[in-house]
Design an enzyme around this catalytic site. Structure first.
Site, PDB file in Angstrom:
ATOM      1  CG  ASP A 109      -2.970  -0.376   0.706  1.00 55.21           C
ATOM      2  OD1 ASP A 109      -2.953   1.174   0.456  1.00 55.21           O
ATOM      3  OD2 ASP A 109      -2.678  -1.171   1.337  1.00 55.21           O
ATOM      4  CG  ASP A 216      -5.264   5.334   0.825  1.00 56.27           C
ATOM      5  OD1 ASP A 216      -6.459   4.148   1.066  1.00 56.27           O
ATOM      6  OD2 ASP A 216      -5.007   6.648   1.544  1.00 56.27           O
ATOM      7  CD  GLU A 273      -9.271   4.250  -2.167  1.00 59.23           C
ATOM      8  OE1 GLU A 273     -10.663   3.673  -1.369  1.00 59.23           O
ATOM      9  OE2 GLU A 273      -8.548   4.722  -1.424  1.00 59.23           O
ATOM     10  CG  HIS A 348      -8.913  -2.517   3.080  1.00 57.16           C
ATOM     11  ND1 HIS A 348      -8.412  -2.450   1.958  1.00 57.16           N
ATOM     12  CD2 HIS A 348      -8.515  -0.982   3.582  1.00 57.16           C
ATOM     13  CE1 HIS A 348      -8.000  -1.212   1.284  1.00 57.16           C
ATOM     14  NE2 HIS A 348      -7.873   0.016   2.844  1.00 57.16           N
ATOM     15  CG  ASP A 349     -11.473   0.975   2.493  1.00 62.11           C
ATOM     16  OD1 ASP A 349     -10.963   1.043   3.816  1.00 62.11           O
ATOM     17  OD2 ASP A 349     -10.623   1.806   1.858  1.00 62.11           O
TER      18      ASP A 349
END
Length: 583
Positions: A109, A216, A273, A348-349
């Site tokens: 990440d 991210d 993202e 994960h979100d």
């Protein structure tokens, strides 16, 4: 779809990521090797043979950097260190080596819109207005009402249901944070700051051999530096959603080209993202091979389907045609250009896909898990599988109370509802129901390895995990499925194998939606460059459905069925089937 060889770019770029099948690991919840209740890097290393057995060829490891863990590691205090409960930099070196020895690439990440407020850079920045790093973050003076009341520079709401500005007593200014107050935004307009980011967050790990990054909030680095107020869409609230203002700012492509030049030297990929970017032409610009910015991006239309635009944790009704239209949009946006796309339905979100898009009734879980697996493995783009998705993990039980949810976003949501409704009991109960359906904790419960206490997450049954294990671990776990040919786990292995075997058709073929308005079945055709065709039919209901193979596909054979007792022309509840044309 253009072949890798014909893509624009230097010879050092191989575009390997276009054929990647990526497995995402959330380190806290994957596997605990040392019995402290927290997943760790050694737990991942011990599980690499299992991961390889799925057929995936790339791992995306969510943040493992040193962090106060206000937002589960997305608040980084040192890009060059590891969060001690997860392990050490030496453990990461071993993970990189062990992945590569198995033919598995590793991406990390990259969290560079913000740091933790405990990062040395921010500590320096907030120490004094004349600090050499003051301008590495975004500081602004207060505004004052006519009566002298201090106000923040604008009305922006953070992504975590709080004001996006926090007052700093020491230097008597506000700093911007699009997430938690403990996550101050970096100022990308400062050249020294940007270069430090590239060196510490990117090159440190690229030199160690990582193969790229999931980036991210990749379109938030360039803000409108005059910070205009957001339009009022949430009447009566002191802050307003501002995503369309702070995403896709004027310097975004300049910054990403700087990053792209670094990544190209290592033949490294990026998957960004990319929220608040609805126009396909704007997305193409980010992921065009010729532009050398991002390799690919995550579009959130599918996982956001049915979310209330103001109350993002609340679901409103949607139908299967809505889902089909979204898939069609992002399957076809790369036609006629050199862009690439992604396929995912969990991370994960997000809450668990079986609970969101199919059925988590006990009698339907296995069929639902396989149905969604077949859909994704037949779609064009880089496929992402989130830990536990391959065994059909579901949302947590609806009986869990608010105290079980540990995610900062859920905690802030409960607090906001309580404040706004003056503690209204019915409103709070509804808030818990909303979080139960859409909250991020659904995806963050420990991976269910066996029917041992706590799902075998830790070595010792009495070790309590950092977060409660989903109650259904006794029936849904890796050990129970490992040798069951009809399990979700073994269907994933089979489906990934078929995808790799027929990659030009399934992984790269053109997508054609069939019968968009059908509210019960999802049907589509795939067409390979050489003319080979596939037909996929998916029953998204709890009733048996009938169908016909479209004439244009020609003679076909069934190569993948989610059930052993499947029959041509009929689909049992939540059954899916893949046909391929026979020449």
């Amino acid at each position: 779809m253009p072949s890798n060889d014909s893509l624009v770019g230097s010879s050092s770029r191989t575009f390997w990521f276009r054929d990647a099948i990526v497995y995402q690991i959330w380190p806290a919840s994957f596997r605990d090797s040392n019995d402290d209740g927290m997943g760790d890097i050694q737990g991942i290393i011990q599980s690499l043979d299992y991961i390889k057995s799925l057929g995936v060829n790339t791992i995306w490891l969510s943040p493992m950097y040193d962090s106060p863990q206000i937002d589960m590691g997305y608040d980084i205090s040192d890009y060059e260190s590891v969060y001690p409960p997860y392990g050490t930099v030496a453990d990461m070196d071993e993970l990189i080596k062990q992945c590569h020895s198995r033919g598995i690439k590793l991406i990390l990440d990259l969290v560079v819109n913000h740091t933790s407020d405990q990062h040395a850079w921010f500590k320096d920045s907030r120490s004094a207005k004349d600090s050499s790093k003051r301008d590495w973050y975004i500081w602004r003076p207060a505004k004052y009402d006519a009566d002298g009341t201090r106000r923040p520079p604008n009305n922006w709401r953070s992504n975590f249901n709080q004001p996006a500005w926090t007052w700093d007593e020491t230097t008597q200014e506000y700093y911007l944070h699009l997430f938690c107050p403990e996550q101050p935004d970096l100022n990308w307009t400062n050249d020294d700051c940007r270069n430090a980011i590239y060196k510490s967050a990117m090159e440190f790990w690229l030199k160690k051999g990582v193969n790229g990054f999931r980036v991210d909030t990749v379109n938030m680095y360039s803000k409108p530096m005059d910070f205009p107020d957001a339009p009022i869409v949430d009447e009566g609230a002191e802050t307003q959603p501002a995503g369309m203002l702070y995403c896709n700012g004027p310097m975004m492509h300049t910054y990403l080209k700087e990053m792209g030049a670094i990544l190209e030297r290592y033949d490294a990929m990026t998957v960004g993202e990319l929220p608040n970017t609805p126009k396909t032409a704007d997305v193409v610009r980010y992921v065009s091979a010729a532009e050398n910015e991002l390799s690919e991006v995550f579009q959130f239309d599918l996982v956001d389907l049915g979310r209330d635009p103001v109350d993002l944790l609340k679901l409103v009704k949607f139908g299967l045609p809505d889902m089909k239209r979204i898939v069609n949009k992002w399957q076809r946006f790369t036609e006629g250009n050199d862009a690439w796309t992604t396929v995912f339905i969990e991370n994960h979100d997000q809450s668990r896909s079986i609970s969101r898009f199919a059925s988590d009734k006990p009698e339907h879980i296995t069929d639902s898990g396989k149905l969604l697996a077949l859909m994704n493995m037949a779609l064009t783009g880089t496929v992402y599988v989130y830990q536990g998705e391959e065994i059909g993990m579901t949302n947590v039980p609806s009986t869990w109370g608010a105290e079980e949810y540990l995610d900062v976003n859920s905690i802030n949501y409960f607090a906001a509802v309580k404040k706004r409704t003056n503690g209204d009991k019915a409103a709070l109960e509804q808030a818990v129901q909303n979080v139960n359906k859409t909250g991020r904790d659904n995806a963050r419960t420990p991976v269910q390895w066996s029917s041992a206490p706590n799902g075998g997450f830790s070595k010792t049954p009495t070790t309590k995990p950092w977060m409660r294990t989903n109650d259904n671990y006794t029936t849904i776990n890796v050990a129970a499925q490992q040798d069951d040919p009809e399990s979700v786990l073994n269907f994933y292995r089979k489906a990934i194998g078929v995808r790799k075997q027929r990659n030009s058709l399934l992984g790269r073929g053109e997508f054609r939606l069939v019968e968009e308005e059908d509210e019960k079945m999802f049907k589509f055709i795939k067409i390979a460059e050489g003319g080979e065709k596939a037909f996929v039919v998916l029953n998204f209901t709890a009733e048996e459905q009938t169908y016909e193979v479209p004439e244009e596909v020609g003679n076909v054979e069934a190569v993948l069925d989610t059930r052993a007792d499947g029959k041509k022309g009929t689909l049992k509840p939540y059954e899916g089937r893949l046909y391929v044309s026979v020449q």
